[in-house]
Write an enzyme that holds these catalytic residues in place. Structure first.
Site, mmCIF file in Angstrom:
data_model
loop_
_atom_site.group_PDB
_atom_site.id
_atom_site.type_symbol
_atom_site.label_atom_id
_atom_site.label_comp_id
_atom_site.label_asym_id
_atom_site.label_seq_id
_atom_site.Cartn_x
_atom_site.Cartn_y
_atom_site.Cartn_z
ATOM 1 C CD GLU A 62 0.844 -0.900 4.142
ATOM 2 O OE1 GLU A 62 0.064 -1.621 3.477
ATOM 3 O OE2 GLU A 62 1.590 -0.049 3.613
ATOM 4 C CE LYS A 112 -2.197 0.700 1.993
ATOM 5 N NZ LYS A 112 -1.048 -0.006 1.485
ATOM 6 C CB THR A 134 0.712 0.845 -7.648
ATOM 7 O OG1 THR A 134 0.005 -0.203 -7.001
ATOM 8 C CG2 THR A 134 -0.159 1.505 -8.685
ATOM 9 N N GLY A 151 6.155 -9.871 8.712
ATOM 10 C CA GLY A 151 6.781 -8.632 9.196
ATOM 11 C C GLY A 151 7.015 -7.650 8.074
#
Ligand code: NDP
Length: 464
Positions: A188, A51, A317, A182
């Site tokens: 992102e 990402k 993470t 949302g």
């Protein structure tokens, strides 16, 4: 002969599982880690890392705009989606390889295949093509670190939509996309697609995006996303999706229709507990389907622990890593440790990005009654130079009685980097006078954090 094959059997080689396995193995324990897919888990394989590469790729559009604003002549830029995906996959493979090497260096034994718990001390690794690891293994302790899976709603035509898993591998970049949701992933990916030149609509069922974030952040970000060209549709949901000759036709709950080339669902993630055999060993799940654990990540079954997204505490993470480390410290280093889930900072890599730590204004008003709010909305100097209209938001939430800074919220360039440093002070219990005694670094965007002296709203009031 040893009582068990392993001292620890970890199911899932993602962030939490790998950290726990490595630390346990480094203590001298005999450790196995089973992984059904690729080592690295969601973060490395189909989450944070790829990402972020996509964020970097898509930010170039605004960097080109800035370059033009600073006098550069730039020929028309072209983006090579296929080439980018190839290079991204090469880098992901390299990083996954580092995870494998680190596990091996620590002395952990990697098993390829899907694992199922048979009883409190036995795990079965199912056959997997190309792997000879299938079989039953016994272990003194079992740690579940299987993470989460994207979830999408069920309505006619929902099968035509993809999730983030597939969005990392779209064969072609769509011309038009509808991103549903949302939350983190929705904003992102909407920003990524928009930055890559895709005509992007963000569809969210609620009153404003990023539910749970500070209301000023939510409002500010929605406006900034629109300024950058994303169409934000609020208070409305899908009725159906149909395949047409030209793409996908979404019919919404207000009967509006949208034709796009792709629909991406970012409607949340479910804890990945399917097929683990948890009911057989008495591992309890909560109403969200997540594994119930205590503060030291113990499940309701003796000698079975769980860390990371599968426990649905804070699904980030670094939190999974800390939970895995705390488990290893407790069970293999004789040092009882529990990770403190309070004041965990996070970032949303939207464009502009968000950085946040601590309480929202609404939470603080609810908890303490009186709070002082300091807020600044401004155009950063980098943009004023060429007339750019994007604005930053910086906001401090201060508990009035003892002047503790209980929340810091930012929307604007480098917010994720800046909030990391702010989080240290907030976690240490910094007060507003101490915060203000910090001298500004000039000229920066972040200096605004330490130069806000005027209260923005009265201390006592209903939350906006
Ligand atoms: P989130 O829980 O953040 O958001 C899910 C969104 O989907 C919400 O807006 C929710 O709406 C909406 N939604 C849920 N059900 C439906 C439905 N039936 N129809 C329409 N909309 C629906 O999940 P994400 O998938 O974005 O991310 C999962 C988690 O991963 C995050 O919570 C975060 O912890 C982590 N993550 C962190 C990142 C980071 O640190 N930068 C990046 C990406 C993920 P509503 O608000 O109304 O419930």
């Amino acid at each position: 002969m040893a009582e068990y094959d392993f001292d620890l059997f970890v199911i899932g080689a993602g962030s939490g599982g790998v950290r726990a396995a490595r630390l346990a193995a480094m203590s001298g324990a005999k450790v196995a880690v089973a992984e059904e897919y690729r080592v690295g888990g969601t973060c490395v394989i189909r989450g944070c890392v790829p990402k972020k590469f996509m964020v970097y790729a898509s930010e170039v559009t605004s960097q080109l705009k800035t370059a033009k604003g600073y006098g550069w002549t730039i020929p028309e830029a072209q983006f090579d989606w296929k080439g980018f995906l190839h290079d991204k996959d090469v880098e992901i493979a390299r990083l996954s390889g580092i995870y494998v090497t680190n596990l091996q260096k620590a002395g952990a034994h990697l098993l390829h295949g899907r694992a199922q718990i048979v009883d409190a001390h036995t795990v079965e690794v199912l056959p997997k093509e190309g792997s000879k690891d299938a079989g039953r293994y016994t272990a003194r302790k079992i740690l579940i670190a299987t993470g989460g899976r994207p979830w999408k709603p069920d309505f006619p035509g929902a099968e035509f939509g993809v999730t983030s898993d597939e969005a990392f591998h779209l064969p072609t970049l769509p011309k038009r996309v509808l991103v549903v949701g949302g939350g983190y992933i929705a904003v992102e990916f909407a920003s990524i697609f928009n930055g890559l030149g895709v005509q992007t609509t963000l569809l969210y069922r609620g009153a404003n995006i990023l539910r749970g974030f500070d209301d000023d952040v939510r409002m500010h970000l929605a406006e900034e996303l629109e300024k950058r060209g994303i169409k934000v549709v609020l208070g409305c949901d899908h009725k159906s999706i149909e395949k047409t000759d030209d793409g996908l036709l979404s019919t919404l709950s207000n009967d509006l229709t949208f034709e796009t080339d792709a629909v991406m669902f970012a409607t949340g993630r479910d804890p990945y507990v399917e097929g683990l055999g948890l009911d057989k060993v008495g591992v309890k799940l909560n109403e969200r389907g997540a594994i119930v654990v205590d503060e030291q990540s113990r499940t309701t079954a003796e000698n079975i622990w769980a860390v990371g997204d599968v426990t649905d505490r804070i699904n980030l993470t670094p939190v999974a890593i800390r939970e895995g480390a705390a488990f290893a410290q407790t069970e293999f280093y004789d040092t009882p440790t529990s990770f403190d889930h309070d004041m965990v900072a996070s970032a949303v890599f939207s464009q502009p990005p968000v950085g946040t730590v601590g309480m929202t204004e609404a939470e603080a008003r609810h908890a303490f009654g009186k709070v002082d709010i300091y807020r600044s909305v401004f155009r950063p100097m980098k943009l004023t130079f060429y007339g750019g209209q994007e604005r930053c938001l910086i906001k401090l939430v201060v508990k009035q009685d003892d002047q503790k800074v209980v929340g810091v919220h930012m929307v604007g360039p480098d917010s994720p980097e800046i909030i990391q440093m702010a989080a240290i002070a907030v976690k240490m219990g910094v007060t507003k006078p101490q915060w203000d005694s910090t001298c500004a670094v000039h000229p920066t965007l972040a200096e605004e954090l330490v130069t806000m002296r005027e209260k923005y709203r009265p201390s006592e009031m209903a939350t906006v």
